[in-house]
Design a protein around this motif. Structure first.
Motif, PDB file in Angstrom:
ATOM      1  N   VAL A   1       0.826  -1.206   0.000  1.00 18.94           N
ATOM      2  CA  VAL A   1       0.000   0.000   0.000  1.00 18.94           C
ATOM      3  C   VAL A   1       0.862   1.258   0.000  1.00 18.94           C
ATOM      4  O   VAL A   1       0.647   2.184  -0.796  1.00 18.94           O
ATOM      5  CB  VAL A   1      -0.962   0.000   1.204  1.00 18.94           C
ATOM      6  N   ARG A   2       1.847   1.311   0.873  1.00 21.01           N
ATOM      7  CA  ARG A   2       2.642   2.534   0.995  1.00 21.01           C
ATOM      8  C   ARG A   2       3.468   2.807  -0.264  1.00 21.01           C
ATOM      9  O   ARG A   2       3.555   3.953  -0.727  1.00 21.01           O
ATOM     10  CB  ARG A   2       3.541   2.445   2.229  1.00 21.01           C
ATOM     11  N   GLU A   3       4.099   1.760  -0.818  1.00 19.48           N
ATOM     12  CA  GLU A   3       4.895   1.973  -2.026  1.00 19.48           C
ATOM     13  C   GLU A   3       4.010   2.375  -3.198  1.00 19.48           C
ATOM     14  O   GLU A   3       4.362   3.262  -3.985  1.00 19.48           O
ATOM     15  CB  GLU A   3       5.692   0.707  -2.377  1.00 19.48           C
ATOM     16  N   SER A   4       2.851   1.740  -3.315  1.00 21.56           N
ATOM     17  CA  SER A   4       1.940   2.064  -4.412  1.00 21.56           C
ATOM     18  C   SER A   4       1.406   3.486  -4.276  1.00 21.56           C
ATOM     19  O   SER A   4       1.370   4.248  -5.252  1.00 21.56           O
ATOM     20  CB  SER A   4       0.774   1.062  -4.435  1.00 21.56           C
ATOM     21  N   ALA A   5       0.995   3.857  -3.065  1.00 21.57           N
ATOM     22  CA  ALA A   5       0.481   5.213  -2.852  1.00 21.57           C
ATOM     23  C   ALA A   5       1.566   6.247  -3.123  1.00 21.57           C
ATOM     24  O   ALA A   5       1.300   7.311  -3.712  1.00 21.57           O
ATOM     25  CB  ALA A   5      -0.056   5.351  -1.429  1.00 21.57           C
ATOM     26  N   GLY A   6       2.791   5.960  -2.703  1.00 20.72           N
ATOM     27  CA  GLY A   6       3.887   6.879  -2.970  1.00 20.72           C
ATOM     28  C   GLY A   6       4.132   7.061  -4.455  1.00 20.72           C
ATOM     29  O   GLY A   6       4.376   8.190  -4.926  1.00 20.72           O
ATOM     30  N   ALA A   7       4.079   5.967  -5.214  1.00 21.55           N
ATOM     31  CA  ALA A   7       4.289   6.049  -6.659  1.00 21.55           C
ATOM     32  C   ALA A   7       3.163   6.825  -7.335  1.00 21.55           C
ATOM     33  O   ALA A   7       3.400   7.603  -8.273  1.00 21.55           O
ATOM     34  CB  ALA A   7       4.388   4.643  -7.240  1.00 21.55           C
ATOM     35  N   ILE A   8       1.944   6.624  -6.861  1.00 22.09           N
ATOM     36  CA  ILE A   8       0.804   7.353  -7.437  1.00 22.09           C
ATOM     37  C   ILE A   8       0.996   8.847  -7.269  1.00 22.09           C
ATOM     38  O   ILE A   8       0.872   9.631  -8.223  1.00 22.09           O
ATOM     39  CB  ILE A   8      -0.506   6.898  -6.768  1.00 22.09           C
ATOM     40  N   ARG A   9       1.318   9.278  -6.073  1.00 19.03           N
ATOM     41  CA  ARG A   9       1.457  10.716  -5.811  1.00 19.03           C
ATOM     42  C   ARG A   9       2.675  11.295  -6.539  1.00 19.03           C
ATOM     43  O   ARG A   9       2.629  12.433  -7.023  1.00 19.03           O
ATOM     44  CB  ARG A   9       1.548  10.961  -4.311  1.00 19.03           C
ATOM     45  N   ALA A  10       3.744  10.512  -6.635  1.00 21.87           N
ATOM     46  CA  ALA A  10       4.951  11.009  -7.286  1.00 21.87           C
ATOM     47  C   ALA A  10       4.757  11.190  -8.788  1.00 21.87           C
ATOM     48  O   ALA A  10       5.366  12.080  -9.399  1.00 21.87           O
ATOM     49  CB  ALA A  10       6.115  10.049  -7.026  1.00 21.87           C
TER      50      ALA A  10
ATOM     51  N   LEU B   1      -7.215   0.960  -5.300  1.00 20.90           N
ATOM     52  CA  LEU B   1      -5.810   1.358  -5.258  1.00 20.90           C
ATOM     53  C   LEU B   1      -5.078   0.919  -6.520  1.00 20.90           C
ATOM     54  O   LEU B   1      -4.354   1.711  -7.146  1.00 20.90           O
ATOM     55  CB  LEU B   1      -5.134   0.762  -4.025  1.00 20.90           C
ATOM     56  N   PHE B   2      -5.248  -0.340  -6.907  1.00 18.49           N
ATOM     57  CA  PHE B   2      -4.537  -0.833  -8.089  1.00 18.49           C
ATOM     58  C   PHE B   2      -5.062  -0.179  -9.369  1.00 18.49           C
ATOM     59  O   PHE B   2      -4.288   0.071 -10.298  1.00 18.49           O
ATOM     60  CB  PHE B   2      -4.632  -2.354  -8.177  1.00 18.49           C
ATOM     61  N   ALA B   3      -6.360   0.098  -9.424  1.00 17.27           N
ATOM     62  CA  ALA B   3      -6.898   0.778 -10.604  1.00 17.27           C
ATOM     63  C   ALA B   3      -6.313   2.181 -10.727  1.00 17.27           C
ATOM     64  O   ALA B   3      -5.994   2.639 -11.839  1.00 17.27           O
ATOM     65  CB  ALA B   3      -8.421   0.838 -10.529  1.00 17.27           C
ATOM     66  N   LEU B   4      -6.143   2.866  -9.610  1.00 17.98           N
ATOM     67  CA  LEU B   4      -5.524   4.189  -9.627  1.00 17.98           C
ATOM     68  C   LEU B   4      -4.046   4.097  -9.994  1.00 17.98           C
ATOM     69  O   LEU B   4      -3.528   4.915 -10.772  1.00 17.98           O
ATOM     70  CB  LEU B   4      -5.706   4.844  -8.260  1.00 17.98           C
ATOM     71  N   LEU B   5      -3.364   3.102  -9.451  1.00 20.58           N
ATOM     72  CA  LEU B   5      -1.951   2.911  -9.787  1.00 20.58           C
ATOM     73  C   LEU B   5      -1.783   2.667 -11.278  1.00 20.58           C
ATOM     74  O   LEU B   5      -0.897   3.252 -11.928  1.00 20.58           O
ATOM     75  CB  LEU B   5      -1.388   1.740  -8.977  1.00 20.58           C
TER      76      LEU B   5
END
Length: 275
Positions: free
Chosen positions: A107-116, A229-233
């Motif tokens: 979750v944290r790595e995916s959320a970080g990549a999304i925002r970056a 989360l994965f759809a957003l990623l």
């Protein structure tokens, strides 16, 4: 995947496979070897048998079968695919899975990549979905990362690409564990059904597949949040990464945006049970 993005090369031999990792592959050889060793002990035959590891290369047995990606998936395929994934999640005892390093793209790595990467999204037809997704993520990330009772530890393959599932006419076996680690069942299932391979060149019926898993109400709620989360990623990857964009049809980003908006509007409910 192009050489720019892949972290390994594969040499196929009649009975063995040599997977050669780049020197900057971080802990991927260790993750691959660890997962194959665990599965050889707890679920022999489900994945390749680990044979040797030296100089950044993992040698394993070669499995029979053809990849499910690109196949016309029937009920027999879905039965076998679900059976293999259930076996994976049930095989390693929970107390042993709990001691594993967390999987890549948690979750944290995916959320970080999304925002970056969100600022680089330029694909037409994605603006509304991206805005809605980022707003949802701000409110959902902490609960997603905490997991709770719905996040009982399992060994996660951490790669839902249907090219990693081999069909031999009766059963499905799994390959590619370089991102594997501690995960939970809803998170792993979400990655599978939301992976771009499930719908761009393969028609995976997500609801039919998920109905083959006995999920608790809490797992069902977490599954939906993980799918979002994965759809957003994937929306970010497909819209901001030129390498990913080039590998898929031109209309993939707006179609992904529609998938995300549909999931954001979907209420949590238990998948229908397969007879």
């Amino acid at each position: 995947m192009t050489a720019q993005w892949t972290t390994h090369g594969v040499d196929l031999h009649p009975d063995t496979v040599h997977k050669r990792f780049r020197t900057d592959a971080h802990d991927e050889p260790e993750r691959e070897w660890r997962a194959l060793t665990l599965l050889d002990r707890h679920a022999p035959g489900l994945a390749p048998r680990p044979l040797d590891r030296a100089d950044g290369t993992v040698t394993m047995s070669r499995l029979p079968g053809t990849v499910l990606r690109g196949a016309a998936l029937t009920d027999r395929h879905l039965d076998a695919l679900a059976r293999a994934v259930r076996h994976l999640h049930d095989a390693v005892p929970a107390e042993e899975a709990a001691r594993l390093p967390v999987r890549r793209w948690d979750v944290r790595e995916s959320a970080g990549a999304i925002r970056a990467r969100a600022g680089a999204v330029r694909a037409p037809g994605t603006e509304r979905a991206l805005t809605a997704g980022l707003r949802w993520l701000d409110g959902a990330q902490d609960a997603l990362a905490a997991g709770g009772d719905a996040a009982a530890p399992v060994l996660g393959q951490a790669d839902g690409n249907l090219a990693n599932f081999l069909w031999d006419g009766a059963d499905v076996r799994l390959v590619d564990f370089e991102d594997s680690g501690r995960s939970d069942r809803p998170y792993e299932l979400a990655e599978m059904v939301e992976h771009v391979s499930a719908w761009t060149d393969t028609d995976l019926d997500a609801e039919a597949f998920l109905s083959r898993f006995p999920l608790s109400p809490a797992e069902t709620r977490r599954l939906l949040e993980c799918r979002r989360l994965f759809a957003l990623l994937w929306l970010v990857f497909l819209s901001a990464d030129p390498t990913t964009t080039a590998r898929n049809p031109p209309d993939t980003p707006p179609r992904q945006a529609t998938r995300l908006l549909t999931l954001l509007d979907t209420p949590a409910r238990c998948p229908r049970r397969w007879p």
